[in-house]
Design a protein around this motif. Structure first.
Motif, mmCIF file in Angstrom:
data_model
loop_
_atom_site.group_PDB
_atom_site.id
_atom_site.type_symbol
_atom_site.label_atom_id
_atom_site.label_comp_id
_atom_site.label_asym_id
_atom_site.label_seq_id
_atom_site.Cartn_x
_atom_site.Cartn_y
_atom_site.Cartn_z
ATOM 1 N N SER A 40 0.828 -1.208 0.000
ATOM 2 C CA SER A 40 0.000 0.000 0.000
ATOM 3 C C SER A 40 0.859 1.253 0.000
ATOM 4 N N LYS A 43 2.316 1.537 -3.591
ATOM 5 C CA LYS A 43 1.284 1.920 -4.543
ATOM 6 C C LYS A 43 0.774 3.329 -4.271
ATOM 7 N N GLY A 44 0.747 3.716 -2.992
ATOM 8 C CA GLY A 44 0.339 5.076 -2.661
ATOM 9 C C GLY A 44 1.297 6.107 -3.229
ATOM 10 N N TYR A 47 0.730 6.197 -6.916
ATOM 11 C CA TYR A 47 -0.517 6.902 -7.214
ATOM 12 C C TYR A 47 -0.307 8.410 -7.175
ATOM 13 N N SER A 50 1.561 9.632 -10.174
ATOM 14 C CA SER A 50 0.852 9.452 -11.450
ATOM 15 C C SER A 50 -0.298 10.426 -11.629
ATOM 16 N N ARG A 51 -0.693 11.136 -10.571
ATOM 17 C CA ARG A 51 -1.858 12.015 -10.648
ATOM 18 C C ARG A 51 -1.762 13.080 -11.745
ATOM 19 N N LYS A 54 -3.360 12.446 -15.021
ATOM 20 C CA LYS A 54 -4.822 12.385 -15.050
ATOM 21 C C LYS A 54 -5.461 13.768 -14.941
ATOM 22 N N THR A 140 6.888 10.340 -0.691
ATOM 23 C CA THR A 140 6.555 11.107 -1.890
ATOM 24 C C THR A 140 7.082 12.534 -1.800
ATOM 25 N N SER A 243 -4.200 13.278 -1.476
ATOM 26 C CA SER A 243 -4.199 12.421 -2.653
ATOM 27 C C SER A 243 -4.023 10.958 -2.276
ATOM 28 N N ILE A 244 -3.024 10.676 -1.450
ATOM 29 C CA ILE A 244 -2.755 9.289 -1.061
ATOM 30 C C ILE A 244 -3.856 8.747 -0.164
ATOM 31 N N TYR A 247 -6.585 7.465 -2.241
ATOM 32 C CA TYR A 247 -6.254 6.167 -2.830
ATOM 33 C C TYR A 247 -6.404 5.044 -1.799
ATOM 34 N N SER A 250 -9.461 2.701 -1.179
ATOM 35 C CA SER A 250 -9.736 1.494 -1.957
ATOM 36 C C SER A 250 -9.046 0.262 -1.366
#
Length: 280
Positions: A40, A43-44, A47, A50-51, A54, A140, A243-244, A247, A250
């Motif tokens: 997690s 992946k966080g 994520y 990668s924002r 998007k 991050t 942001s994280i 995510y 989920s």
């Protein structure tokens, strides 16, 4: 600090594939839960980075606004630094120690790890998730800060240069030309902001935010950073955590906020004033 971040990211990447949610698959061992949580974290971080791919029109407008607001704040940096001369010697040494030593990267990651492992061993998902959020957010923010300081190479106030002094594109670490933006601030306030999500009381949140703001304040006092370095570090820490956290909804049953999580901010201008209004 950058070596620690790279090693930890590689470590997390080993646990990022083929995992099921512990809470949905019955009782899990501590090791299985740990693997899931480290996945997690990894992946966080992915994520968060990668924002920008998007983003649409509104997000790019917000980004431009943050950049413009930060640029405007730099116009006041020299004046704020001179103003700080009047009270530098009045700040207690224990406050300076907290801001400069206790809130350094090692101290912050120790805090993140302590929160996470507490939640892991007492099997408290909410505390575990808080630790995961703290780790992913500070990794991050820390990585982003390390890249930025080397690309921009902004002079620290203690060099005697103005706020517009830069030695850009220096890939190796150059002491005193790594001011923008504040790493202590983004680490300490990201941790404080993540911890504050545990509580509903605005007074408790305000107290935690205040503690998280001390390192940034002391970095200005000891001429390690300009005001704009600290301001951007604070804003970036909030945006990264939000942001994280979104995510992680989920991946964990425990939720901190409602499903419509978003950050609204506005810059306000008045004669002799520049302000940032954040709403969550």
């Amino acid at each position: 600090m950058n070596k620690v971040l790279i090693i930890f990211l590689l470590f997390c990447s080993n646990f990022m594939n083929g995992q099921t949610t512990p809470e949905s698959s019955g009782e899990q061992t501590i090791w299985q839960t740990f693997k899931y949580d480290m996945g997690s974290v990894g992946k966080g971080v992915g994520y968060a980075f990668s924002r920008p791919t998007k983003w649409k029109g509104k997000q790019w407008i917000d980004f431009a606004g943050i950049a413009a607001g930060t640029a405007l704040l730099t116009l006041a940096d020299d004046e704020i630094d001179h103003w700080s001369d009047g009270f530098r010697s009045a700040i207690p040494n224990n406050v300076l120690h907290f801001g400069g030593k206790t809130a350094n990267p090692e101290g912050n990651y120790s805090l993140s790890g302590a929160v996470y492992f507490t939640g892991l061993f007492i099997k408290n998902e909410k505390i575990r998730r808080t630790g995961v959020l703290m780790l992913a957010s500070t990794i991050t923010g820390g990585f982003l800060q390390q890249v930025t300081v080397r690309v921009l190479g902004r002079a620290r106030p203690l060099t005697g240069e103005s706020a517009n002094g830069f030695d850009p594109l220096t890939l190796k670490k150059v002491n005193n030309y790594d001011s923008f933006f504040s790493g202590h601030t983004i680490l300490s306030f990201a941790n404080a902001y993540a911890i504050a999500k545990q509580f509903k009381s605005p007074w408790v949140k305000a107290g935690i935010y205040t503690i998280g703001s001390i390192p940034g304040f002391t970095r200005i006092v000891i001429s390690k950073h300009w005001f704009s370095d600290v301001a951007l570090g604070t804003v970036m820490s909030i945006l990264i955590v939000e942001s994280i956290d979104k995510y992680l909804d989920s991946r964990y049953d425990q939720k901190y906020n409602n499903k419509n999580k978003k950050v609204n901010w506005d810059l306000s201008f008045a004669p002799g004033q520049i302000g940032v209004n954040l709403q969550f």
